[in-house]
Structure formats: structure tokens, C-alpha cells
Design an enzyme around this catalytic site. Structure first.
Site, PDB file in Angstrom:
ATOM      1  N   SER A 208      -5.113   5.303   5.473  1.00  0.00           N
ATOM      2  CA  SER A 208      -4.032   4.388   5.814  1.00  0.00           C
ATOM      3  C   SER A 208      -4.009   4.172   7.316  1.00  0.00           C
ATOM      4  CB  SER A 208      -2.701   4.980   5.356  1.00  0.00           C
ATOM      5  OG  SER A 208      -1.616   4.360   5.995  1.00  0.00           O
TER       6      SER A 208
ATOM      7  N   ASP B 251       0.817  -1.217   0.000  1.00  0.00           N
ATOM      8  CA  ASP B 251       0.000   0.000   0.000  1.00  0.00           C
ATOM      9  C   ASP B 251       0.847   1.262   0.000  1.00  0.00           C
ATOM     10  OD1 ASP B 251      -2.079  -1.778   0.152  1.00  0.00           O
ATOM     11  OD2 ASP B 251      -3.173  -0.657   1.675  1.00  0.00           O
TER      12      ASP B 251
ATOM     13  N   GLU C 117      -6.941   4.891  -0.090  1.00  0.00           N
ATOM     14  CA  GLU C 117      -6.503   5.462   1.175  1.00  0.00           C
ATOM     15  C   GLU C 117      -6.062   6.910   0.966  1.00  0.00           C
ATOM     16  OE1 GLU C 117      -4.903   1.447   3.432  1.00  0.00           O
ATOM     17  OE2 GLU C 117      -3.458   2.937   2.735  1.00  0.00           O
TER      18      GLU C 117
END
Length: 618
Positions: A517, A81, A491
Site C-alpha cells: 500500500s 483499497d 497489497e
């Protein structure tokens, strides 16, 4: 008594061809009749949390074989991510969770495996494997790659523990020199492992302990520490025992749905609230509960959030406290022990390693345990040497952190706050709820009201922040970034990090139908449901409106009259096919993401797929 699933492919004259193929993988006559255990690995060189997993699947496999099983390893995908953040790569992160769950189902069911060990670590991998475990409901043990060591950096003569988020904030802070930013960058992620704070990956790996599906220490012992090897070794032995208990002993209590039952999900959410876990955990627990066919909902999370205190604050909620510090204070078992003493846990739940959670706490909670080996285990310390190798050091702290008044883990009487670290807010802008990580919100802005500035993409919001168009008191709204509207529910780490770098972390609010996040802190409210793309009121917000937030009373409201909102709704619907879509956003949405958008549901339901709704089935 249930038959081994693998007998479908290993027994009977008509399976001669299948047995021939099994033999080609190394199986012998003596193996046909043993439990076949899937070792579900997620090694990749793209992700620091997974870069060290290459040989660990085979470590588990050898232990399975030593315990009398047959091990067969395969891999799932894994998205980083942090690397995917801030560009269209983030559109793929949450959808990858469903692909991981499906890939595990495909492999395990296609080959009729009897049980599985899930080797996960980072953001969507543990949730995807957890969803698969609940869906398949065969014996399963989780073991993660472990957290990375926190970075150490010397700035202005002082040593600081740092992580990825610190590097991001520093890079956007014009007051930081290029040299200091580079120092921060090079120090932030020193070893293999999941990012060092209580971000999504570590939050989820901690929650598997509370669910009863992983061994004590799974969420906290460092990836680099030699003690972590024991978890992989024990996982191999444990899964063979669980498989035999189920298939040969007719003991269904070892199945994931019977271990991770409704009470266990309540325990996990209670832990999550107490430790201020990532808001993403709400999505993932809801999704896993749905796979388990449990009626565990946002209302349950709201109920728990009103009675569970915040017992620990870890980065990003505070600086200089990371997972290595949590481990030194006794790890997740210590937090669960404090929750138990406060009467907030159901310790009758079973686990893969102990008859009950209560029995596990008696051995593993350092305030209860008399075991010197347990105390030694929790003194495992960072090595302080950059490394991409698992089990590469065996350093230990001289002492444990047993301070429950001012330490990393507090008891209920000395909680950081009476309210827990996560909260569900409701109001006209979020009829089905939204989530805020209260552990990361400064006390001065627990109630907040301000004028709105609306953006229909994360990119536009970032541009406005960096060009100083956002000022103290503003409420930044980013919409059409939900599961369907994104698609993929991006996010918003960059907007929140840049607000901090501009000195606005305690002066602004950010509201979105996207998500945040695990590294996000500040007044960041996500998962607004229903999302704009599904006709949610967030789609009717306009520049200059006011939004009022009251976290203590769990409310959020758009301060616009019902008559005006009705008028705006009519105007939006008059756009025809373009209604409830962003007006000026240009985004390339691939066929894969379009397919995800067609099937996904609200964040309030965990953003899981609903095939029945799409195809009109009952």
C-alpha cells in the site's frame, strides 16, 4: 487537419438514426459540429475519495457547454483499497485498473468522442484513466477529487495529525486501550477525499501534474476546499480549447502522447523519487508508458533514483505531515521548482495549461512567482469539520511554509537524503528488480541481513506476526502473491502495519512478489521480479536461509550457493503441473481473476496484459 471523430455519428444522411439518438440525449441542430467531450467520472458511495464526485461531472459538463462544446458524462468503477484490504477483496484491486482503462476506451471509441476530462482520485482509478488517455491519444485533462483532510486526535494531552494507517497500527497494538483505538478510528478519516498522506492515490494525482496532464494544485488542494472548484471549472474550458487546437488548428502538440512524452515520464519519476511516492506508482507509470508506446523501464527508474535526492517526507514516511502541509509549502509545483533549480528537470516539456513546464513554474512555483493569487491559493487550509461535501470550506493559513532548510519541502542543499525516496534493487532473488520506498526506511536498516521465514499467503504471514512468531532480525518472505501468482498482486499493508504495532518496524524486513500500500513504511521490498509463479528465485527460498539487503548499493541477495539453488529448482520442476504454485494455500479464484492471471505480465513491466504472448501473435 484531422476531422472531429464525432462526425462519424453526427454527419451524413446515413447517420440519421444516430443523430436521432443524440437528440434524445438533449442535443440540438446547433450541437452537431461542436466537439463532443466525454466527462469520465468515477463517483461511487463505496469510496471516500469518490463519494463527493456525483455533481462534479455535471459541473465540468456545464463549463464545457459554456465554452462551446457538448459534454457527455459516464462513470467507471472504483475500488477502495482500504476497504478491500486484508481479505480476498484485494485480489480485485490491481485488475480493476485494466477494467477501468478498457471501460474508458469502450465508451469513448464506441461513441466517437473527440476529447475527455478524467475525474479520478483513488488508487487504481487515476492509473486506469491515465492508461486509457495514453492508449486513445485524444485531448485529455485530468482533475482529481483531491486529498482528504488529516484527522486530528488528542492523546495524552497532545494533538496529533492522524490517518488511516495510524488507526490500523493502533488497533493491533495491545497497549492501546479500546477507547483510544475508537478515538483514533473516528478521527482518522474526517472528510471526503483520498487518504491524507502520500499514499498511492495522492502520489498518482501529483504525478499527473509533472506529466503535464492536470492543472497546478491537482495533487494537493484539499477536496473540501473551495479553491478546488476552480480546477473543475478550468478543466471544462481547457479541454474545449485543446480539442479545437487539435481538430481545427491541426496542433498535435496537445495530444497526451506529445505532452506526456519520454522526458515528461522522466520528470514524473524524478518527482516521485524526490517526494517518496508510493511504490505502486512504479507499476502505474510503467503501465502508462507502455500504453504510450514508450520504452520507459525499470532501468530508467534505477538510473533516476541514483541521482535524485529526497526533498520531502510525508506520511507514512513521517508522522504529522500530510498533503495539506505539502500544499501550504507550495504543492507539487514547489517540489518541481526545487528539482529544476537542482538541474534535474526538463522544463521544455509542454502541459495542458502552459506552453512549457518552465513557464508553468514561473507562475506557480511560490519561490519564483510574484502572483498574490498564487500565494493565496497555496494558503488553502483544512476546515477541521467532518464533511462529505466538496468545496465546503474556505479556511486559509496565515502564512506559507517557505522554509527550504527544515520545512516540509526542502531544497537540494538541505535534502532529507542524497538518495531519493524510491530505489530499485537487483540480485539473484530479483533478477528483473524489486522496489523499496527508501523514504520510509530508518537509516539504521538501510543495510540488513537476517534469517528467512517463508509464507505462501499474506494471511499466514499476518497470523505469524500477531502470534509473535516473528522476532527482531527476521526477514519475512511472502510469495505467490504476484500478478499471476495471487492472482492480482495483493497489497501487504496489514503485515507491515502489524510489524509496526509489534515494535518490529525498524527490526525486520518484509520481501514479497506482491506489492505494498502507499501507506506502507519500513524495510518493505515489493514487486520482486520474476515472481514465484513465473519461476522466480523467490519460489526457492526456504525457512532459515539468509537474505542480505544493501539499499545504498542497490542489491538484494539470497545467500545460498548456486549448486543448492539448482538442486531446489530441479525438485520444484519435478512437481510437474504443481510446480511454481503454493503447496498448501486454499484460495477461491474466480473466472474473472483467472482470466486476468492468464494475460498479465511481470511487475517489472507494470503488470500489464500481454495478449500477444497468450495467443502467440507477433
Amino acid at each position: 487537419m484531422p476531422a472531429y471523430r464525432s462526425r462519424t455519428t453526427t454527419h451524413g444522411r446515413n447517420m440519421a438514426g444516430a443523430r436521432g439518438l443524440w437528440r434524445a440525449t438533449g442535443m440540438k441542430d446547433s450541437d452537431f459540429g461542436k466537439p463532443i467531450i466525454a466527462v469520465v467520472n468515477s463517483f461511487t458511495q463505496f469510496v471516500p475519495g469518490h463519494v463527493h464526485l456525483k455533481d462534479l461531472g455535471q459541473l465540468v459538463a456545464r463549463e464545457i457547454e459554456a465554452a462551446g462544446g457538448v459534454a457527455k458524462e459516464f462513470n467507471t468503477i472504483a475500488v477502495d483499497d482500504g476497504i478491500a484490504m486484508g481479505h480476498d477483496g484485494m485480489l480485485y484491486s490491481l485488475p480493476s485498473r485494466e477494467l477501468i482503462a478498457d471501460s474508458v476506451e469502450y465508451m469513448v471509441n464506441a461513441h466517437c468522442a473527440d476529447a475527455m476530462v478524467c475525474i479520478s482520485n483513488c488508487d487504481k482509478i487515476t492509473p486506469g484513466m491515465l492508461m486509457a488517455a495514453m492508449r486513445l491519444n485524444i485531448p485529455a485533462v485530468f482533475v482529481s477529487g483531491g486529498p482528504m483532510e488529516a484527522g486530528k486526535v488528542v492523546l495524552k494531552g497532545k494533538t496529533h495529525a492522524v490517518d488511516l494507517i495510524d488507526a490500523m497500527v493502533a488497533a493491533a497494538d495491545s497497549a492501546m486501550s479500546d477507547e483510544d483505538v475508537q478515538t483514533m478510528e473516528r478521527s482518522a478519516c474526517p472528510t471526503c477525499g483520498s487518504c491524507s498522506g502520500m499514499f498511492t492515490a495522492n502520489s498518482m494525482n501529483c504525478l499527473t501534474e509533472a506529466l503535464g496532464l492536470s492543472l497546478p494544485g491537482n495533487g494537493s488542494v484539499l477536496a473540501t476546499h473551495a479553491d478546488r472548484k476552480r480546477l473543475f471549472v478550468e478543466a471544462g474550458h481547457t479541454i474545449v480549447d485543446l480539442a479545437r487546437r487539435y481538430y481545427e488548428g491541426d496542433d498535435a502538440s496537445v495530444l497526451p502522447r506529445n505532452i506526456a512524452n519520454f522526458k515528461a515520464f522522466e520528470n514524473a519519476m524524478t518527482l516521485d523519487i524526490a517526494m517518496g511516492g508510493s511504490t505502486n506508482t512504479v507499476l502505474h507509470l510503467l503501465a502508462a508508458a507502455r500504453e504510450a508506446e514508450l520504452d520507459f523501464s525499470m532501468k530508467d527508474i534505477d538510473r533516476l533514483s541514483r541521482r535524485v535526492p529526497c526533498l520531502s517526507k510525508i506520511a507514512p514516511s513521517v508522522s504529522d505531515v500530510h498533503m495539506e502541509d505539502v500544499h501550504r509549502a507550495g504543492g507539487i509545483m514547489a517540489i518541481l521548482g526545487e528539482l529544476d533549480r537542482a538541474g534535474l528537470l526538463d522544463t521544455s516539456c509542454t502541459t495542458v495549461h502552459s506552453e512549457t513546464l518552465g513557464a508553468a513554474l514561473a507562475r506557480w512555483d511560490i519561490r519564483q512567482s510574484n502572483s498574490e493569487s498564487v500565494r493565496t491559493f497555496f494558503r488553502a487550509a483544512p476546515g477541521g469539520v467532518p464533511s462529505q461535501t466538496a468545496f465546503s470550506q474556505d479556511r486559509r493559513y496565515d502564512e506559507l511554509d517557505l522554509d527550504r532548510e527544515k520545512g516540509v519541502i526542502r531544497d537540494a542543499a538541505h535534502a532529507f537524503s542524497k538518495d531519493g525516496g524510491l530505489a530499485v534493487l537487483y540480485g539473484n532473488i530479483a533478477l528483473d528488480g524489486c522496489i523499496v520506498k527508501t523514504a520510509g526506511v530508518d537509516a539504521s536498516i538501510l543495510t540488513f541481513s537476517g534469517p528467512v521465514k517463508v509464507f505462501e499467503s499474506q494471511d499466514d504471514a499476518v497470523s505469524a506476526i500477531l502470534t509473535n512468531k516473528i522476532v527482531a532480525g527476521d526477514v519475512v518472505v511472502i510469495r505467490y502473491e504476484g500478478p499471476r501468482g495471487g492472482p492480482g498482486m495483493q497489497e501487504m499493508l496489514y503485515p507491515t502495519s502489524y510489524l509496526k504495532s509489534k515494535g518490529l518496524g525498524k527490526a525486520c524486513a518484509l520481501i514479497t512478489d506482491g506489492r505494498f500500500s502507499g501507506g506502507t513504511s519500513g524495510l518493505s521490498i515489493g514487486h520482486v521480479s520474476p515472481e514465484a509463479a513465473e519461476g522466480g528465485l523467490i519460489g526457492l527460498v526456504r525457512d532459515g536461509d539468509r537474505i542480505s539487503i544493501d539499499i545504498p548499493n542497490r542489491t538484494i541477495s539470497l545467500d545460498v550457493s548456486e549448486a543448492e539453488l539448482a538442486k531446489r529448482g530441479e525438485e520444484e520442476r519435478a512437481r510437474g503441473e504443481a510446480a511454481w504454485t503454493p503447496k498448501d494455500r486454499k484460495r477461491n479464484v474466480s473466472a474473472a481473476l483467472q482470466a486476468y492471471a492468464m494475460l498479465t505480465t511481470s511487475a517489472a513491466n507494470g503488470a500489464v496484459r500481454d495478449v500477444k504472448r497468450r495467443f502467440g501473435k507477433n
